[in-house]
Design a protein around this motif. Sequence first.
Motif, PDB file in Angstrom:
ATOM      1  N   SER A 187       0.867  -1.179   0.000  1.00 44.22           N
ATOM      2  CA  SER A 187       0.000   0.000   0.000  1.00 44.22           C
ATOM      3  C   SER A 187       0.903   1.228   0.000  1.00 44.22           C
ATOM      4  O   SER A 187       1.423   1.629   1.043  1.00 44.22           O
ATOM      5  N   ASP A 188       1.109   1.788  -1.148  1.00 42.39           N
ATOM      6  CA  ASP A 188       2.046   2.893  -1.325  1.00 42.39           C
ATOM      7  C   ASP A 188       1.288   4.224  -1.272  1.00 42.39           C
ATOM      8  O   ASP A 188       0.468   4.510  -2.147  1.00 42.39           O
ATOM      9  N   THR A 189       1.544   5.031  -0.238  1.00 40.84           N
ATOM     10  CA  THR A 189       0.875   6.329  -0.103  1.00 40.84           C
ATOM     11  C   THR A 189       1.497   7.323  -1.072  1.00 40.84           C
ATOM     12  O   THR A 189       2.665   7.693  -0.936  1.00 40.84           O
ATOM     13  N   LEU A 190       0.718   7.775  -2.037  1.00 34.67           N
ATOM     14  CA  LEU A 190       1.205   8.692  -3.063  1.00 34.67           C
ATOM     15  C   LEU A 190       1.060  10.150  -2.644  1.00 34.67           C
ATOM     16  O   LEU A 190       1.889  10.988  -3.007  1.00 34.67           O
ATOM     17  N   LYS A 191      -0.002  10.461  -1.900  1.00 39.46           N
ATOM     18  CA  LYS A 191      -0.255  11.845  -1.510  1.00 39.46           C
ATOM     19  C   LYS A 191      -1.145  11.856  -0.278  1.00 39.46           C
ATOM     20  O   LYS A 191      -2.044  11.011  -0.148  1.00 39.46           O
ATOM     21  N   THR A 192      -0.892  12.788   0.624  1.00 39.40           N
ATOM     22  CA  THR A 192      -1.702  12.960   1.830  1.00 39.40           C
ATOM     23  C   THR A 192      -2.262  14.375   1.860  1.00 39.40           C
ATOM     24  O   THR A 192      -1.526  15.342   1.636  1.00 39.40           O
ATOM     25  N   TRP A 193      -3.547  14.475   2.118  1.00 35.93           N
ATOM     26  CA  TRP A 193      -4.202  15.769   2.278  1.00 35.93           C
ATOM     27  C   TRP A 193      -4.313  16.071   3.776  1.00 35.93           C
ATOM     28  O   TRP A 193      -4.472  15.154   4.590  1.00 35.93           O
ATOM     29  N   PRO A 194      -4.252  17.330   4.179  1.00 34.51           N
ATOM     30  CA  PRO A 194      -4.200  17.673   5.608  1.00 34.51           C
ATOM     31  C   PRO A 194      -5.473  17.325   6.362  1.00 34.51           C
ATOM     32  O   PRO A 194      -6.539  17.115   5.758  1.00 34.51           O
ATOM     33  N   GLU A 195      -5.359  17.255   7.674  1.00 32.77           N
ATOM     34  CA  GLU A 195      -6.514  16.998   8.537  1.00 32.77           C
ATOM     35  C   GLU A 195      -7.597  18.037   8.278  1.00 32.77           C
ATOM     36  O   GLU A 195      -7.316  19.223   8.131  1.00 32.77           O
ATOM     37  N   GLY A 196      -8.821  17.565   8.233  1.00 26.80           N
ATOM     38  CA  GLY A 196      -9.944  18.463   7.987  1.00 26.80           C
ATOM     39  C   GLY A 196     -10.300  18.615   6.525  1.00 26.80           C
ATOM     40  O   GLY A 196     -11.287  19.288   6.189  1.00 26.80           O
ATOM     41  N   THR A 197      -9.516  18.009   5.618  1.00 26.56           N
ATOM     42  CA  THR A 197      -9.876  18.036   4.199  1.00 26.56           C
ATOM     43  C   THR A 197     -11.257  17.425   3.998  1.00 26.56           C
ATOM     44  O   THR A 197     -11.563  16.371   4.551  1.00 26.56           O
ATOM     45  N   VAL A 198     -12.095  18.089   3.234  1.00 21.86           N
ATOM     46  CA  VAL A 198     -13.458  17.610   2.992  1.00 21.86           C
ATOM     47  C   VAL A 198     -13.473  16.750   1.731  1.00 21.86           C
ATOM     48  O   VAL A 198     -13.228  17.247   0.626  1.00 21.86           O
ATOM     49  N   ALA A 199     -13.739  15.462   1.895  1.00 20.82           N
ATOM     50  CA  ALA A 199     -13.807  14.573   0.733  1.00 20.82           C
ATOM     51  C   ALA A 199     -15.080  14.804  -0.069  1.00 20.82           C
ATOM     52  O   ALA A 199     -15.091  14.645  -1.292  1.00 20.82           O
TER      53      ALA A 199
ATOM     54  N   SER B 146     -14.231  20.473  -5.163  1.00 18.06           N
ATOM     55  CA  SER B 146     -12.847  20.890  -5.346  1.00 18.06           C
ATOM     56  C   SER B 146     -11.873  19.762  -5.015  1.00 18.06           C
ATOM     57  O   SER B 146     -10.882  19.552  -5.724  1.00 18.06           O
ATOM     58  N   THR B 147     -12.143  19.001  -3.930  1.00 15.54           N
ATOM     59  CA  THR B 147     -11.273  17.874  -3.586  1.00 15.54           C
ATOM     60  C   THR B 147     -11.373  16.782  -4.643  1.00 15.54           C
ATOM     61  O   THR B 147     -10.354  16.211  -5.065  1.00 15.54           O
ATOM     62  N   LEU B 148     -12.572  16.484  -5.074  1.00 14.51           N
ATOM     63  CA  LEU B 148     -12.767  15.492  -6.125  1.00 14.51           C
ATOM     64  C   LEU B 148     -11.981  15.866  -7.377  1.00 14.51           C
ATOM     65  O   LEU B 148     -11.260  15.050  -7.962  1.00 14.51           O
ATOM     66  N   GLY B 149     -12.102  17.110  -7.788  1.00 19.41           N
ATOM     67  CA  GLY B 149     -11.383  17.559  -8.971  1.00 19.41           C
ATOM     68  C   GLY B 149      -9.878  17.503  -8.787  1.00 19.41           C
ATOM     69  O   GLY B 149      -9.137  17.152  -9.716  1.00 19.41           O
ATOM     70  N   GLU B 150      -9.402  17.856  -7.592  1.00 21.44           N
ATOM     71  CA  GLU B 150      -7.971  17.822  -7.323  1.00 21.44           C
ATOM     72  C   GLU B 150      -7.429  16.398  -7.384  1.00 21.44           C
ATOM     73  O   GLU B 150      -6.352  16.144  -7.944  1.00 21.44           O
TER      74      GLU B 150
END
Length: 444
Positions: free
Chosen positions: A122-134, A138-142
């Motif tokens: 399980s290779d973590t490619l990117k982490t978004w900060p705490e509180g990021t709204v899934a 905007s998150t979906l598009g990103e």
Amino acid sequence: MKLILQHIFPAVVLLAFFACTKDGDFGIDGNDSDRRGPSEMVVPQVTGRQVLLSYSAGFNNLSADLEDDIDELKTGWIPAKNSPSVLLVFSKRTKDNRLDYSIKTPAHLIRLYRGAAGELVSDTLKTWPEGTVAASASTLGEVLSYVKTSFPSSEYGMIFSSHASGWVPKGYYSTGTITEYAPGMNMAPGLLQVSERPVYSLEPEEVLEGPRVRSLGMDMINSRTAYEINIEDFAAAIPMKLDYIIMDACLMGGVEVAYALREKTRYLVFSQTEVLADGLCNYPTIASRLFRTGGPDLKGLCEDAYSHYSALSGQEQSVTLSLVDTDGLDRLAEVCAGLFDDYRTEISNVSMYDVQQYYRYSKRWYFDIEDILVKSGVPDAALADFREALSSCVVYKAATPRFLSIDIVSFSGLSMYLPCADANTALRNFYRGLSWNQATGLLN
């Protein structure tokens, strides 16, 4: 299976995308002798890159269920690191799957693959900060833009797992109000681009005994408030054409949803009713169904889901689902526009109690599109073109005889709003702005 049913609603959808070529390549008209059950794992043969993203928005009461889905996904076929098949998971869940929404958590995008010795990585490619709204356009598009840039491909697929309420505006399913718009406002499509702010409020009737259901796109702020997203905003956030989207969420199987996404995906798999917490996919077989030379076996994926639920008993024997080819939706809209105009009076006078429903409680926004016309008295001769257009869109459909408390008597594979079932002015004005209504004039 959990026994507390909490229906939460919104409208965000993200599911599995994959290759799109000929209908037969998608298992739509393929040889049924090639169908395999969950215990018969297929090792896909893939020559070109295929990318699958499972978007798991679980900062809500489905957190543990969505984690189970990912764990089940890992038990199936997983591609090697050097394989052209790329399996990605975007996940945001609550801390330790607890219903404590005050503890903010990060979101992660991981790649699942088999290492040189066959071990699961399980290779973590990117982490978004705490509180990021899934549950955010905007998150979906990103996330999708990152996937597109990092894994260039001509074949993408997506699975979206969370809560949802189809085309209904965020917040409305539980509150019955549209806070962004004044009653009576005449909304154009552009006005559907609204701010992503918390609008969900849980009502007492949403907590009932029975199997737990899932819907789509919800990030909880506290036990009664959440972020959601509207379907047109969801569509606008997708930066590339997907081969298909699998909506593992409640009530997304409507013509309004399909039409909003027609330019973003070729195929859609979704449910007209709610979806039990087991999900709309058989996760151990997903990768082997979808990573295939010639395109994913979407029909086989649907058959796996139906077989799972039809083999159960009692309330758990509950599922409705369909596979829709969005290329036929413009023709369907053209035919419906004529019927809605010619039989407007009959449709407005039909008894909602006679029409096949896909909702529970007083959520009267999901009826069978064909049964609306039939029960409105539209003659068979006038329905001929409609049925031909519908059959070119709905290439697979299946339903158990009942979904929880709902008898499934008529099932066309698409739901639709029935205007006479709800006289809320704000909701009707919101509906006027939807692309389906703009094309058909259901509400003029």
